[in-house]
Design an enzyme around this catalytic site. Structure first.
Site: not given
Ligand code: SF4
Length: 328
Positions: A36, A117, A135
């Site tokens: 990520e 996030y 996202d």
């Protein structure tokens, strides 16, 4: 929006999920987190080989925590946004110190450098928490399905749409749909599994959702990079630990400014950062400037850990040396 569209999308995802090296079963929070962080502002195609190299070198968060910072920054070279790499090291060390990743979005959020996030994505994907990770891909798909123009409202709509107990799978399903079918330009609506439930498609102009971001004019700066040669070697320095490209290998040079220096360069590399653009002028110099640095073989520059800005500037200068013509 009823649950039908969510179930259709999950069924599609079970059959068509992308095979990505961080999507192992059971999920490893280290790999989920690392992927990520790497994927922020960087494409899956670029990240995949770099991710594989990274986990081969540091297979656990403890191994990464114990790695020298300069080696991690060197491995990160070319991925850009170097604050991410420095935060990555700080986060790995905090996780190793506490004996593993925390399992909730709230606790993950307290780790150094972990934004909203990433905390939600790790909590949902690696630990099965009902956290909502939004996202830009997810934001776009949700905005289109619900016919929402304002991006800020897409996050709220997503929160009401994610099915309980399936948040990790659903986030990945939306990410995959956004990357492969519901692309920013020319979404492939005829093959979309949720086309019958999509407001933007029903309106006949899916690309109009969400409204495009307003582009801000970026200021322009100028910089000098000294090219100091000793036979087949070039003099490199390490940038200060804090600030832009902090801790990365670089060519030496003064601070960048708004005025173009009155100096002749053998090459000028134009580079776009998020908040400004830069013309980096590469200027030959006989001796290294005062301060620490090291001689690095030109033939081994790929292993020097130069960020893209300096790698391209050096390449342009070496090319200009082979084919001399004054750049300025
Ligand atoms: S129907 Fe088209 S616009 Fe709507 S979600 Fe699917 S691909 Fe995106």
């Amino acid at each position: 929006m009823d649950a039908t569209a969510a179930n259709l999308l999950l069924a599609h995802h079970r059959a068509a999920a992308r095979d990505l090296p961080w999507r192992m079963t059971p999920r490893d929070p280290y790999r989920t987190w690392l992927s990520e962080v790497m994927l922020q502002q960087t494409t899956v195609a670029t990240v995949t080989p770099r991710f594989l190299r990274f986990v081969e070198r540091w297979p656990t968060v403890e191994a990464l925590a114990a790695a020298p910072e300069a080696e991690v920054l060197c491995e990160w070279a070319g991925l850009g946004y170097y604050a991410r790499a420095r935060n990555l090291i700080a986060c790995a060390r905090a996780v190793a110190e506490r004996g593993g990743f925390p399992r909730t979005e709230g606790a993950l959020r307290k780790l150094p450098g972990l934004g909203a996030y990433t905390a939600a994505a790790v909590a949902a994907i690696a630990f099965g928490e009902d956290a909502v990770a939004v996202d830009t891909n997810v934001e776009r798909v949700v905005a289109r399905v619900f016919g929402i123009k304002d991006r800020r409202d897409a996050g709220e709509a997503a929160r009401g749409w994610f099915p309980a107990g399936r948040h990790g799978d659903f986030a990945e399903a939306l990410m995959d749909l956004g990357a492969s079918i519901c692309r920013p330009k020319a979404p492939n609506c005829p093959v979309c599994p949720i086309a019958a439930h999509c407001k933007a498609q029903a309106l006949g102009r899916p690309e109009a959702f969400p409204a495009p971001k307003l582009k801000k004019e970026r200021p322009h700066r100028h910089g000098i990079a000294w090219l100091v040669r000793r036979g087949d070697e070039v003099w490199l320095v390490r940038r200060p630990g804090k600030g832009l490209l902090g801790g990365m290998a670089a060519l030496p040079g003064p601070e960048w400014g708004e005025e173009r220096p009155a100096i002749n360069a053998i090459a000028i590399h134009h580079h776009g950062f998020t908040h400004f653009t830069l013309d980096l002028m590469v200027v030959p110099r006989a001796e290294p400037p005062p301060g620490e640095g090291w001689w690095h073989a030109v033939s081994e520059l790929a292993a020097a850990g130069l960020p893209t800005l300096y790698r391209r500037a050096v390449e342009a200068a070496l090319e200009a040396e082979r084919e001399p013509r004054l750049a300025a």
